[in-house]
Motif scaffolding. Structure first.
Motif, PDB file in Angstrom:
ATOM      1  N   TYR A 289      77.062 -31.979  46.635  1.00 32.02           N
ATOM      2  CA  TYR A 289      78.225 -31.461  45.923  1.00 32.02           C
ATOM      3  C   TYR A 289      79.392 -32.431  46.082  1.00 32.02           C
ATOM      4  N   PRO A 290      80.114 -32.751  45.000  1.00 27.71           N
ATOM      5  CA  PRO A 290      81.190 -33.757  45.089  1.00 27.71           C
ATOM      6  C   PRO A 290      82.338 -33.277  45.957  1.00 27.71           C
ATOM      7  N   ASN A 291      82.986 -34.240  46.593  1.00 23.70           N
ATOM      8  CA  ASN A 291      84.141 -33.925  47.423  1.00 23.70           C
ATOM      9  C   ASN A 291      85.309 -33.482  46.556  1.00 23.70           C
ATOM     10  N   VAL A 292      86.032 -32.481  47.021  1.00 19.69           N
ATOM     11  CA  VAL A 292      87.190 -31.967  46.307  1.00 19.69           C
ATOM     12  C   VAL A 292      88.438 -32.660  46.840  1.00 19.69           C
TER      13      VAL A 292
ATOM     14  N   GLY B  83      70.806 -34.238  31.958  1.00 16.86           N
ATOM     15  CA  GLY B  83      71.960 -33.908  31.131  1.00 16.86           C
ATOM     16  C   GLY B  83      72.572 -32.555  31.422  1.00 16.86           C
ATOM     17  N   VAL B  84      72.237 -31.957  32.558  1.00 18.10           N
ATOM     18  CA  VAL B  84      72.797 -30.664  32.930  1.00 18.10           C
ATOM     19  C   VAL B  84      74.238 -30.853  33.390  1.00 18.10           C
ATOM     20  N   GLU B  85      75.098 -29.918  33.032  1.00 15.76           N
ATOM     21  CA  GLU B  85      76.499 -29.998  33.433  1.00 15.76           C
ATOM     22  C   GLU B  85      76.637 -29.890  34.942  1.00 15.76           C
ATOM     23  N   LYS B  86      77.680 -30.495  35.467  1.00 14.08           N
ATOM     24  CA  LYS B  86      77.871 -30.536  36.911  1.00 14.08           C
ATOM     25  C   LYS B  86      77.997 -29.140  37.513  1.00 14.08           C
ATOM     26  N   THR B  87      78.613 -28.227  36.782  1.00  7.42           N
ATOM     27  CA  THR B  87      78.780 -26.875  37.310  1.00  7.42           C
ATOM     28  C   THR B  87      77.469 -26.086  37.343  1.00  7.42           C
ATOM     29  N   GLU B  88      76.447 -26.577  36.649  1.00  6.77           N
ATOM     30  CA  GLU B  88      75.168 -25.878  36.588  1.00  6.77           C
ATOM     31  C   GLU B  88      74.078 -26.571  37.407  1.00  6.77           C
ATOM     32  N   ILE B  89      74.392 -27.714  38.017  1.00  7.31           N
ATOM     33  CA  ILE B  89      73.362 -28.472  38.734  1.00  7.31           C
ATOM     34  C   ILE B  89      72.825 -27.685  39.924  1.00  7.31           C
ATOM     35  N   ALA B  90      73.714 -27.106  40.719  1.00 15.94           N
ATOM     36  CA  ALA B  90      73.272 -26.372  41.909  1.00 15.94           C
ATOM     37  C   ALA B  90      72.376 -25.196  41.538  1.00 15.94           C
ATOM     38  N   ARG B  91      72.742 -24.492  40.457  1.00 15.62           N
ATOM     39  CA  ARG B  91      71.951 -23.334  40.051  1.00 15.62           C
ATOM     40  C   ARG B  91      70.540 -23.739  39.647  1.00 15.62           C
TER      41      ARG B  91
ATOM     42  N   VAL C 225      60.964 -33.350  47.506  1.00 21.87           N
ATOM     43  CA  VAL C 225      61.807 -33.376  46.304  1.00 21.87           C
ATOM     44  C   VAL C 225      63.241 -32.965  46.604  1.00 21.87           C
ATOM     45  N   PHE C 226      63.499 -32.359  47.747  1.00 21.61           N
ATOM     46  CA  PHE C 226      64.826 -31.829  48.029  1.00 21.61           C
ATOM     47  C   PHE C 226      65.929 -32.896  48.050  1.00 21.61           C
ATOM     48  N   PRO C 227      65.712 -34.085  48.643  1.00 23.52           N
ATOM     49  CA  PRO C 227      66.821 -35.039  48.704  1.00 23.52           C
ATOM     50  C   PRO C 227      67.323 -35.502  47.339  1.00 23.52           C
ATOM     51  N   TYR C 228      66.420 -35.670  46.353  1.00 22.71           N
ATOM     52  CA  TYR C 228      66.843 -36.190  45.061  1.00 22.71           C
ATOM     53  C   TYR C 228      66.839 -35.140  43.960  1.00 22.71           C
ATOM     54  N   LEU C 229      66.558 -33.878  44.302  1.00 22.76           N
ATOM     55  CA  LEU C 229      66.477 -32.846  43.263  1.00 22.76           C
ATOM     56  C   LEU C 229      67.788 -32.659  42.504  1.00 22.76           C
ATOM     57  N   PRO C 230      68.960 -32.576  43.164  1.00 23.89           N
ATOM     58  CA  PRO C 230      70.200 -32.456  42.383  1.00 23.89           C
ATOM     59  C   PRO C 230      70.447 -33.649  41.454  1.00 23.89           C
ATOM     60  N   GLU C 231      70.152 -34.854  41.923  1.00 22.65           N
ATOM     61  CA  GLU C 231      70.324 -36.022  41.062  1.00 22.65           C
ATOM     62  C   GLU C 231      69.337 -36.004  39.902  1.00 22.65           C
ATOM     63  N   MET C 232      68.140 -35.522  40.154  1.00 19.48           N
ATOM     64  CA  MET C 232      67.148 -35.431  39.086  1.00 19.48           C
ATOM     65  C   MET C 232      67.580 -34.426  38.037  1.00 19.48           C
TER      66      MET C 232
END
Length: 332
Positions: free
Chosen positions: A316-319, A44-52, A32-39
């Motif tokens: 994580y998106p590129n800055v 509908g989770v905000e981008k700043t809360e996805i990693a958490r 599940v690790f490769p697609y967990l952030p996308e899942m």
């Protein structure tokens, strides 16, 4: 003289069956690790809360598993190793199917927790290896098989999950017109993994022998069915002239379990229970075992933490650097 020199052999067939069952554990944890952030983002989770939330959802599996590990070990002492092992595989299969069609963050967290809490096969499999191979000279080779299976599963799991995730987008020619995969983009890797879980469950049901001393002589209908299914494919062998080898059959020379001696009686069979009652739980935590547990805890902490943090970091998106300050943070 050649037969006398032949020492005890490893129960290769039984260890292979346990290896197949062990393979399901790293697959369930790491696929599940490769697609967990996308899942998590699809909920509908905000981008700043996805990693958490990705970290929390991934960690709840191991947390629930560690909480229930002792309970599953006690259940295997009462009901047998094999039933509890098969129950854990069945739980993982059902939860993986539900995980693939999860539509909300609470649903995903609950399924992940039930998946980990309902599977105590890590300790049970190690116990079965120790009971299958009581010979000290063979235990190093026997115990090295399961970590090898874990390493292979840890390699296969992430590649497996990343390859089959979002099939409608990755392989539009094959899955682009299937509405199910458009609605549930992360269901395919779980469906494919469930095929492996079913193979592990079926193999264990039909061919795995019980190792608990109080249950191994009871009639196992799974083994009976497996014997009937494989009988047409076996070559007829001459029956032994000596005693009947009922437990290990073709692997009679392998030390699956120490066989009772001719002088064994009902009192001797009751001795392990008496010793088990006298042993307190805190007696297990000696100075040596505590050091081993602490060392293994830190080893697992670093290994699993790296495996779980890496896909979140890569997602994580590129800055985009500011035009007024194009220097990278790590530049001098």
């Amino acid at each position: 003289m050649s037969n006398d020199r032949k020492g005890p052999k490893l129960p290769v067939q039984q260890l292979a069956i346990l290896g197949i069952a062990r393979f399901a554990e790293p697959l369930a944890l790491t696929s599940v690790f490769p697609y967990l952030p996308e899942m998590i983002a699809s909920f509908g989770v905000e981008k700043t809360e996805i990693a958490r939330w990705a970290g929390f959802t991934g960690a709840v599996f191991s947390v629930a598993q560690s909480i229930t590990a002792v309970a599953w070990g006690k259940a295997s002492d009462r009901f047998g190793r094999k039933p509890i092992l098969l129950l854990g595989l069945a739980n993982t299969t059902v939860c993986f199917l539900l995980w693939g069609i999860a539509t909300s963050l609470p649903m995903a967290i609950i399924i992940r927790a039930v998946m980990g809490g309902g599977n105590g096969n890590v300790g049970i499999i190690r116990t079965m290896v120790a009971e299958m191979v009581p010979e000290k000279s063979l235990q190093p080779r026997a115990f090295s098989i399961m970590p090898l299976v874990w390493s292979i599963g840890s390699v296969f799991g992430p590649a497996f999950g990343g390859f089959f995730a979002r099939p409608a987008d990755q392989y539009p020619n094959l899955f682009g017109r299937i509405e199910f995969f458009k609605r549930y983009p992360f269901a395919l890797p779980n469906l494919m993994a469930c095929v492996i879980f079913l193979i592990s469950f079926t193999t264990g049901l039909l061919f795995l022998k019980e190792t608990l001393h109080t249950k191994r002589h009871q009639r196992d209908w799974g083994l009976v069915l497996g014997e009937k299914l494989t009988r047409p494919f076996k070559r007829p062998s001459p029956r032994p002239t000596g005693r009947r080898l009922s437990f290990v059959d073709a692997e009679a020379s392998a030390p699956l379990l120490a066989e009772p001696s001719a002088n064994s009686s009902s009192e001797n069979l009751a001795t392990p229970k008496e010793e088990e009652q006298k042993t307190r739980y805190m007696d297990l935590f000696t100075h040596q075992t505590t050091l081993c547990l602490v060392s293994y805890t830190f080893l697992a902490l670093h290994s699993v933490a790296y495996d779980q943090v890496l896909p979140v970091f890569l997602n994580y998106p590129n800055v985009v650097p500011d035009e007024t300050n194009t220097r990278l943070p790590f530049c001098l």
